[in-house]
Design a protein around this motif. Structure first.
Motif, PDB file in Angstrom:
ATOM      1  N   SER A  76      49.516  42.937  48.754  1.00  0.00           N
ATOM      2  CA  SER A  76      49.339  41.579  49.251  1.00  0.00           C
ATOM      3  C   SER A  76      49.717  40.595  48.163  1.00  0.00           C
ATOM      4  N   GLU A  77      49.783  39.318  48.544  1.00  0.00           N
ATOM      5  CA  GLU A  77      50.034  38.255  47.568  1.00  0.00           C
ATOM      6  C   GLU A  77      48.908  38.168  46.544  1.00  0.00           C
ATOM      7  N   ALA A  78      47.677  38.444  47.001  1.00  0.00           N
ATOM      8  CA  ALA A  78      46.532  38.401  46.085  1.00  0.00           C
ATOM      9  C   ALA A  78      46.690  39.427  44.973  1.00  0.00           C
ATOM     10  N   HIS A  79      47.230  40.609  45.280  1.00  0.00           N
ATOM     11  CA  HIS A  79      47.449  41.624  44.257  1.00  0.00           C
ATOM     12  C   HIS A  79      48.488  41.154  43.245  1.00  0.00           C
ATOM     13  N   ARG A  80      49.446  40.374  43.702  1.00  0.00           N
ATOM     14  CA  ARG A  80      50.446  39.833  42.779  1.00  0.00           C
ATOM     15  C   ARG A  80      49.765  38.949  41.732  1.00  0.00           C
ATOM     16  N   SER A  81      48.826  38.139  42.173  1.00  0.00           N
ATOM     17  CA  SER A  81      48.102  37.273  41.245  1.00  0.00           C
ATOM     18  C   SER A  81      47.307  38.093  40.240  1.00  0.00           C
ATOM     19  N   LEU A  82      46.682  39.176  40.694  1.00  0.00           N
ATOM     20  CA  LEU A  82      45.919  40.036  39.788  1.00  0.00           C
ATOM     21  C   LEU A  82      46.827  40.688  38.743  1.00  0.00           C
ATOM     22  N   VAL A  83      48.002  41.134  39.188  1.00  0.00           N
ATOM     23  CA  VAL A  83      48.939  41.784  38.267  1.00  0.00           C
ATOM     24  C   VAL A  83      49.423  40.784  37.215  1.00  0.00           C
ATOM     25  N   GLU A  84      49.781  39.586  37.635  1.00  0.00           N
ATOM     26  CA  GLU A  84      50.266  38.586  36.684  1.00  0.00           C
ATOM     27  C   GLU A  84      49.176  38.212  35.679  1.00  0.00           C
ATOM     28  N   THR A  85      47.949  38.091  36.154  1.00  0.00           N
ATOM     29  CA  THR A  85      46.847  37.775  35.240  1.00  0.00           C
ATOM     30  C   THR A  85      46.654  38.879  34.210  1.00  0.00           C
ATOM     31  N   VAL A 130      48.900  40.997  33.114  1.00  0.00           N
ATOM     32  CA  VAL A 130      50.022  40.997  32.177  1.00  0.00           C
ATOM     33  C   VAL A 130      49.852  39.880  31.148  1.00  0.00           C
ATOM     34  N   GLN A 131      49.438  38.707  31.596  1.00  0.00           N
ATOM     35  CA  GLN A 131      49.239  37.590  30.659  1.00  0.00           C
ATOM     36  C   GLN A 131      48.154  37.906  29.635  1.00  0.00           C
ATOM     37  N   GLN A 132      47.048  38.502  30.105  1.00  0.00           N
ATOM     38  CA  GLN A 132      45.980  38.865  29.175  1.00  0.00           C
ATOM     39  C   GLN A 132      46.444  39.919  28.185  1.00  0.00           C
ATOM     40  N   ALA A 133      47.224  40.877  28.644  1.00  0.00           N
ATOM     41  CA  ALA A 133      47.719  41.928  27.750  1.00  0.00           C
ATOM     42  C   ALA A 133      48.633  41.340  26.676  1.00  0.00           C
ATOM     43  N   VAL A 134      49.502  40.415  27.071  1.00  0.00           N
ATOM     44  CA  VAL A 134      50.392  39.788  26.092  1.00  0.00           C
ATOM     45  C   VAL A 134      49.580  39.006  25.067  1.00  0.00           C
ATOM     46  N   GLN A 135      48.557  38.296  25.524  1.00  0.00           N
ATOM     47  CA  GLN A 135      47.701  37.550  24.602  1.00  0.00           C
ATOM     48  C   GLN A 135      46.986  38.474  23.619  1.00  0.00           C
TER      49      GLN A 135
END
Length: 799
Positions: free
Chosen positions: A336-345, A347-352
């Motif tokens: 779902s679109e909601a899962h896309r938001s979870l994945v992006e979040t 990835v951003q936390q991992a990069v940080q």
């Protein structure tokens, strides 16, 4: 890929890229849906029904659209539909269970032949429903369990079917999961009510049609569809005898809490989104390992989340090959679109947190798609490692030594599966033994066969599916009382077991004759309760026999700490060494038989002859478990494919046991022997009413060679100690004999953290004073042994 057709074979082998997937028109599936007017009804009493005035649900894909322009509508069953389904299943169970084993096996064999006719339609429906499943795997399942249907009465003569089994499978599972539960339940003689997830409704209803054409009696298999509330209604039906669930941890916990107090045994397979280690050692074939991890982590449909653990010396080689293999890979559809938001979040936390990314292509700006992504250089505590979101993310960790690699593999709170890559067979076997998971694949991944079980550990569930071991969840020992059906009591779960104990001076107390004070047994030592409180131990006539410690939460914590220190060493002992320890314990009990008989007689008020008989039975029961220590072993089943595999029964770890009031010594040694023989450590709570025999048994434990901490005995209030056991995260299982309220509390509480439970109400014990313990059926001892182990399957391919 679009350019594959213009490339030579040499070019394709050099890049090792995937070709374009074959397109399908799903003609057979569309034809079948049109026959049902795209409106999927219910399957009850051997036929399709479409009740009027029912709410409907439209089946959509991950983008929210109808499947490939093929509109599928599910009916939401109401209370009257569930009731009709339960009545039909009860009648079907009576007819099905009365058939001979041979006739049930013939139906399942006809099912395999019928399924082959429907294989194209079944495959297409599964693809449309986003739960693809191989038809050949389903045929293999049908043949395998037809054999067990034929042999049940011969190889499992003292076991009976449970009755009406509710099988609940969430929409995010694979269709294979339904078959892995439906077929063994039917093979053992049960009737089944299937409650599939909405997306899985179409193939589940086709499954029911295939069974009907194979000659399954009406009512034996029913399929009802609907919303989330439907599951609770089916489980709470008076006709339901057992419920097994396959899905996510969150849904499983919610269901377990909803069913607390209804008296319905429940098992949970929480494999969805389980975090599994993919371990590459320096002795591995790197090309094969990288190809395997790409296939496992980034295929479109998967149940598990993989974490890649690479030995430090191979880090650069693996990263380089990953970059090469991921070049040009397409984006993966998300749920779902909601899962896309979870994945992006994530990835951003991992990069940080310092991670570097390897991506096959830039992420699209919108939509339910995301490119395969490797997160390099994360620390094990990062949320992207412990609880990764559902999507094409692969955390990449490094380790130096083999021990560190095993530690990383066991870092996950789940215990579903692991994949090991090495050319060193000794290393592979040692690592497989050390990993706390249910399935281990060597130089392979995601290989399944019904002959070997899938058994979850920790947060991956308390259920075993597949193999002979998976059949027992659908059976009961013939002479063992079952938990009675009931309605939930009004219970304050937060206040259960928190009432403070009060010390009262008994009437007629004689200060000139002070009873003895007894200690509890923790870590191999006698000790007082941490609270400093004591309880009165009285005879049936009210005379004070002794004062015992009033244990509590801190005493349970001390016992668990002691058990965790010594249990691994006790498990490493050979089975023959554990057998000798139990034989010696039985011999010590024999030498003190008069004292133990006097203790039983004083505490319970039975005659001395009956007390002597209980001691004699206790000595015999300990000797039985000593004899079983080196007789219960794993198996090496024959496989239909190349390679080898074996099945190992392993200890659970720390087991909490709350003992019944009946036969206080016999039940203690029976359960102690079952758990300790398999390498577990136990924390035993004696009967609150009759604790004296267990207290006197401590003296026998003190002189035994069983390491201190393997067995702890803590006296006190049953509810208080049950509450402490239930809330300790390191206790893996609880065996409970007690009140209906206690069973309800454990069902509600022990789903987080998840524990294996073996629950009994005191009302089950017969009026003859515990014939349940004195004359157990052979299946009862086998059930005790099976409750004391968890199964691990290890796959070793040869080609």
């Amino acid at each position: 890929m679009a350019s594959v057709a213009s490339k030579t074979v040499y070019d394709i082998f050099q890049s090792m890229e995937y070709g374009a997937s074959a397109s399908t028109t799903a003609t057979a599936a569309r034809t079948w849906l049109e026959q049902h007017s795209q409106s999927l009804g219910l399957f009850v009493d051997g036929g399709f029904v479409r009740p009027v005035d029912r709410q409907t649900l439209r089946v959509t894909d991950s983008t929210g659209e109808s499947h490939n322009s093929c509109s599928m509508i599910c009916i939401c069953a109401k209370e009257e539909d569930v009731s009709a389904c339960g009545v039909s299943a009860s009648a079907g169970f009576k007819a099905w269970s009365e058939l001979s084993a041979h006739r049930r096996a013939k139906v399942l064999l006809r099912l395999a032949n019928t399924l082959q006719r429907y294989s194209q339609c079944m495959s297409e429906l599964c693809v449309l429903s986003e739960c693809p499943c191989s038809s050949s795997a389903l045929v293999r399942l049908a043949h395998y369990y037809a054999g067990w249907a034929q042999l049940r009465d011969t190889l499992m003569p003292n076991w009976t079917p449970r009755g009406v089994v509710a099988i609940v499978v969430s929409a995010d599972c694979q269709f294979y999961s339904i078959w892995l539960k439906v077929l063994p339940a039917l093979a053992m003689g049960n009737a089944v009510i299937v409650v599939p997830g909405v997306k899985m409704a179409a193939p589940a209803l086709l499954l029911a049609q295939v069974f009907m054409e194979a000659g399954l009696p009406a009512g034996v298999l029913n399929v009802v569809t609907g919303d989330c509330a439907l599951v609770a209604r089916v489980a709470q039906s008076i006709h339901t005898s057992y419920l097994t669930f396959c899905g996510s941890k969150q849904d499983g916990e919610l269901l377990a809490k909803q069913l607390a107090g209804w008296g319905v045994p429940t098992s949970l397979s929480l494999s969805v989104s389980a975090v599994c280690p993919f371990i590459i050692f320096e002795s591995a074939d790197i090309d094969s390992a990288v190809d395997g991890v790409i296939e496992a982590a980034f295929k479109k449909n998967k149940d598990w989340q993989w974490v890649l653990c690479v030995q430090e010396s191979m880090w650069d080689s693996v990263v380089g090959r990953l970059k090469l293999r991921m070049t040009g890979m397409k984006c993966v559809p998300l749920a779902s679109e909601a899962h896309r938001s979870l994945v992006e979040t994530a990835v951003q936390q991992a990069v940080q947190q310092g991670a570097t990314l390897i991506q096959s292509c830039p992420p699209p700006s919108t939509g339910g798609l995301y490119p395969p992504t490797v997160l390099c250089g994360l620390a094990p505590p990062c949320s992207a490692v412990t609880t990764p979101p559902p999507g094409p993310l692969l955390p990449l960790l490094s380790f130096r030594s083999v021990v560190e690699g095993v530690t990383l593999g066991n870092h996950s709170p789940h215990g579903q599966a692991a994949s090991i890559w090495t050319e060193d067979l000794t290393l592979a076997l040692e690592t497989a033994r050390s990993l706390k998971v249910g399935s281990v694949w060597v130089n392979s991944h995601s290989v399944t066969d019904p002959s070997l079980p899938q058994s979850g550990r920790r947060d991956s569930g308390n259920c075993t599916n597949g193999g002979k071991e998976g059949l027992y969840q659908f059976l009961c020992p013939s002479l063992t009382p079952r938990m009675p059906r009931s309605t939930p009591r009004s219970l304050d779960y937060s206040a259960f077991g928190t009432a403070a104990s009060t010390f009262m001076v008994p009437e007629g107390f004689d200060p000139s004759s002070v009873p003895r004070s007894c200690s509890q047994f923790i870590g191999g030592k006698l000790c007082k309760a941490d609270s400093g409180c004591i309880r009165v131990v009285s005879s049936p006539g009210g005379a004070v026999l002794a004062y015992c410690a009033d244990g509590g939460r801190k005493d349970i914590r001390n016992a668990v700490e002691a058990a965790l220190k010594v249990q691994p060493g006790w498990l490493r002992k050979s089975s023959a060494a554990r057998a000798q320890s139990l034989y010696a314990l039985a011999d010590s009990l024999d030498k003190r038989r008069r004292d133990m008989a006097a203790s039983i007689q004083a505490q319970t008020g039975i005659s001395m002859d009956e007390a002597n008989e209980e001691v004699e039975l206790s000595i015999s029961r300990l000797s039985d478990w000593a004899a079983r220590c080196d007789k219960q072993s794993g198996v090496v089943p024959p496989l239909p494919q190349t390679g080898s595999a074996f099945l190992i029964p392993e200890a659970l770890g720390v087991v909490g046991i709350v003992l019944p009031d009946t036969r206080p010594l016999l039940c203690l040694v029976s359960l102690l022997g079952a758990a300790v023989a398999m390498g577990n450590a136990v924390i035993m709570v004696p009967s609150e009413k009759h604790p004296l025999p267990a207290i006197d048994f401590i003296q026998i434990l003190q002189v035994s060679d069983i390491p201190g901490g393997v067995v702890s005995i803590i006296t006190g209030g049953r509810d208080q100690l049950t509450q402490a056991l239930a809330n300790h995260s390191e206790i893996q299982a609880i065996w409970y004999w007690g009140s209906v309220e206690g069973c309800q509390f454990l069902q509600y509480t022990c789903c987080s953290p998840l524990k294996r439970m073996w629950l009994h109400c005191e009302e089950e014990v017969d009026e003859e004073g515990g014939r349940y313990w004195t004359h157990p059926s052979p299946s009862f001892e086998e059930e005790m042994w099976r409750e004391a182990v968890v199964w691990k399957s290890v796959w070793i391919p040869t080609a």
